[in-house]
Scaffold this motif. Structure first.
Motif, PDB file in Angstrom:
ATOM      1  N   MET A   1       0.885  -1.077  -0.077  1.00 16.48           N
ATOM      2  CA  MET A   1      -0.215  -0.095   0.143  1.00 16.48           C
ATOM      3  C   MET A   1       0.936   1.197  -0.057  1.00 16.48           C
ATOM      4  SD  MET A   1      -2.806  -0.954   2.861  1.00 16.48           S
ATOM      5  CE  MET A   1      -3.664   0.485   2.757  1.00 16.48           C
ATOM      6  N   GLY A   2       0.405   2.211  -1.188  1.00 18.35           N
ATOM      7  CA  GLY A   2       1.431   3.444  -1.102  1.00 18.35           C
ATOM      8  C   GLY A   2       2.822   3.476  -0.780  1.00 18.35           C
ATOM      9  N   ASN A   3       3.386   4.258  -0.034  1.00 22.95           N
ATOM     10  CA  ASN A   3       4.600   4.093   0.252  1.00 22.95           C
ATOM     11  C   ASN A   3       5.303   3.319   1.315  1.00 22.95           C
ATOM     12  OD1 ASN A   3       5.188   6.253  -1.651  1.00 22.95           O
ATOM     13  ND2 ASN A   3       4.620   7.712  -0.031  1.00 22.95           N
ATOM     14  N   THR A   4       4.700   2.254   1.779  1.00 18.94           N
ATOM     15  CA  THR A   4       4.871   1.147   2.667  1.00 18.94           C
ATOM     16  C   THR A   4       6.437   0.797   2.672  1.00 18.94           C
ATOM     17  OG1 THR A   4       2.659   0.506   2.908  1.00 18.94           O
ATOM     18  CG2 THR A   4       4.101  -0.842   3.907  1.00 18.94           C
ATOM     19  N   THR A   5       6.711   0.115   1.323  1.00 21.27           N
ATOM     20  CA  THR A   5       8.061  -0.215   1.448  1.00 21.27           C
ATOM     21  C   THR A   5       9.148   0.641   1.533  1.00 21.27           C
ATOM     22  OG1 THR A   5       7.194  -1.482  -0.607  1.00 21.27           O
ATOM     23  CG2 THR A   5       9.579  -1.521  -0.344  1.00 21.27           C
ATOM     24  N   ASP A   6       8.956   1.850   1.483  1.00 21.26           N
ATOM     25  CA  ASP A   6       9.854   2.944   1.541  1.00 21.26           C
ATOM     26  C   ASP A   6       9.982   3.204   3.125  1.00 21.26           C
ATOM     27  OD1 ASP A   6      11.127   3.748  -0.905  1.00 21.26           O
ATOM     28  OD2 ASP A   6       8.908   4.956  -1.183  1.00 21.26           O
ATOM     29  N   GLU A   7       8.698   3.168   3.720  1.00 19.53           N
ATOM     30  CA  GLU A   7       8.737   3.603   5.029  1.00 19.53           C
ATOM     31  C   GLU A   7       9.266   2.394   5.928  1.00 19.53           C
ATOM     32  OE1 GLU A   7       4.682   4.099   5.485  1.00 19.53           O
ATOM     33  OE2 GLU A   7       4.753   6.016   4.628  1.00 19.53           O
TER      34      GLU A   7
END
Ligand code: ASP
Ligand code: MG
Length: 414
Positions: free
Chosen positions: A47-53
């Motif tokens: 979801m969204g920027n989950t991987t970056d976070e």
């Protein structure tokens, strides 16, 4: 005899799945398709920027030591492991049967290259069994299982790759990639107002477009080309978008209609150049210059060597601007090469034209250079391949350059 249902893999990216509302929207798109009698595998990103976070969190927690690649992959894979069951639940909520599978459960086996693992093979039996039970199969993108039994991720943006790989393994009719734009454009619409969606594009051309900016994972295009998987890139948000079809159109009827010799004019910003002056001209020099850069993980793009009469040459090459300082440092410390001086330049950009139609006909380069000249754009470097002409220009002139080239090859009209 019963006719088999159409079999489609649909992939939804992070921006299409960023919120609860958006998850619901995607579940609706899936169910509407299912209601038309299509068998579906749905591949989802985080979801969204989950991987970056997740990555940022890992970096904050890891102290002096960088997080181990194995743990990083186990962590990053969780984004998709959340989306897949949520999507399964949402689909069921709309009245259709669904089952979610992790990469491992979907039979995706990888090598041990954490962070950019290659898919070794896929055993699609479980996916096929669930399809045969009438289920919509939701697969977590971006990951697979190593031989040692650990989770490895396939590289950033690689849910596309999961989708294409599964489509190949189950022999799907098409792999549809849903994203936040209407398709692949003839040029960057932020630069070129006349840019429009390309209706059909070959794999070979698409590979050049993918590596030159249009946001698609290039490995997924390679995979689609090798296994001959037809693809559609289209919008999650615009139901009227007809999207871009990627496939082999050479032998089909549409070829006549679509065959514009030039397909697109992709651009890239933020390019830097290193120039070595007075380089001794002997065999092995180029290799000696490039090897330490490759070892440092710096991608060198356009390379130009000027031959000189006194046995010395000038060699220029471009890198991403963010790598310019390091590339210059590495090059100036290179003891395997004799040279007089080194110069760097930032603020450059790249404008290209791509098209299989120029393979056997001369004159495209001349037209491109003339169009740039007429627009007052100075060409800093040039490189060509069979289906590509690239010019390095000043970044400040990129917009003028892109519009001039787009207009010259009439890319704004079908
Ligand atoms: N979630 C992964 C990433 O952000 C994979 C993907 O989005 O395709 O790189
Ligand atoms: Mg993504």
């Amino acid at each position: 005899m019963t006719k088999r249902n159409q079999l489609v893999v649909q992939k939804f990216g992070g921006s299409s799945l960023a919120t609860e509302e958006l998850l619901r929207n995607v579940a609706k798109i899936v169910c509407e398709r299912r209601a038309k009698g299509t068998d579906l595998v749905v591949c989802v990103s985080a979801m969204g920027n989950t991987t970056d976070e997740l990555l940022q969190l890992a970096n904050r927690l890891s102290g002096e030591r960088s997080p181990s690649p194995r743990e990083t992959d186990a962590l990053m894979s969780t984004g998709e492991l959340v989306t897949a069951p949520l999507m399964g639940i949402a689909i069921r909520g709309l009245g259709h049967e669904a089952i979610s599978l992790s990469g491992r459960q979907a039979g995706i086996r990888t090598d041990e290259t954490y962070g950019s693992a290659r898919i070794a093979n896929i055993d699609p039996q479980r996916v096929l069994d669930e399809l045969a039970r009438g289920k919509i199969v939701v697969v977590a993108g971006f990951q697979g299982l190593t031989q040692a039994g650990d989770t490895a991720t396939l590289g950033r943006g690689a849910s596309d790759l999961t989708a294409v790989a599964i489509a190949a393994a189950i022999n799907a009719d098409v792999c549809e990639i849903y994203t936040d734009v209407d398709g692949i454009f003839t040029a960057d619409p932020r630069l070129v107002p006349e840019a429009r969606v390309i209706p059909h594009i070959g794999y070979e051309e698409m590979l050049e477009m993918a590596s030159l900016g249009a946001k698609m994972n290039p490995r997924s295009i390679e995979m689609a080309a090798v296994h001959n998987v037809p693809m559609l890139i289209t919008s999650t948000f615009n139901p009227n978008a007809s999207g871009t079809r990627i496939g082999n159109f050479e032998d089909t009827d549409i070829d006549m209609e679509i065959s514009k010799s030039i397909t697109g004019a992709p651009t890239e910003r933020s390019i830097g150049r290193v120039t070595m002056q007075g380089v001794e001209d002997r065999p092995g020099i180029a290799a000696s210059i490039m090897t330490p850069l490759a070892e440092a993980g710096i991608n060198v793009d356009v390379i130009v060597q000027n031959v000189s009469s006194d046995g010395l040459a000038d060699i220029s090459f471009t890198v991403k601007e963010e790598n310019l300082v390091r590339a210059a440092e590495i090059t100036s410390q290179n003891t395997d090469v004799d040279f007089a001086s080194i110069a760097t330049r930032d603020g450059l950009a790249k404008v290209s034209v791509v098209g299989t139609g120029m393979k056997n006909s001369p004159g495209y380069a001349a037209r491109m250079f003339r169009a740039l000249a007429d627009a007052g754009v100075n060409i800093e470097m040039i490189t060509t391949s069979e289906i590509l002409i690239t010019c390095i220009v000043e970044e400040a002139q990129l917009q003028a350059a892109a519009n001039a080239v787009h207009a010259e090859f009439d890319l704004g009209t079908v």
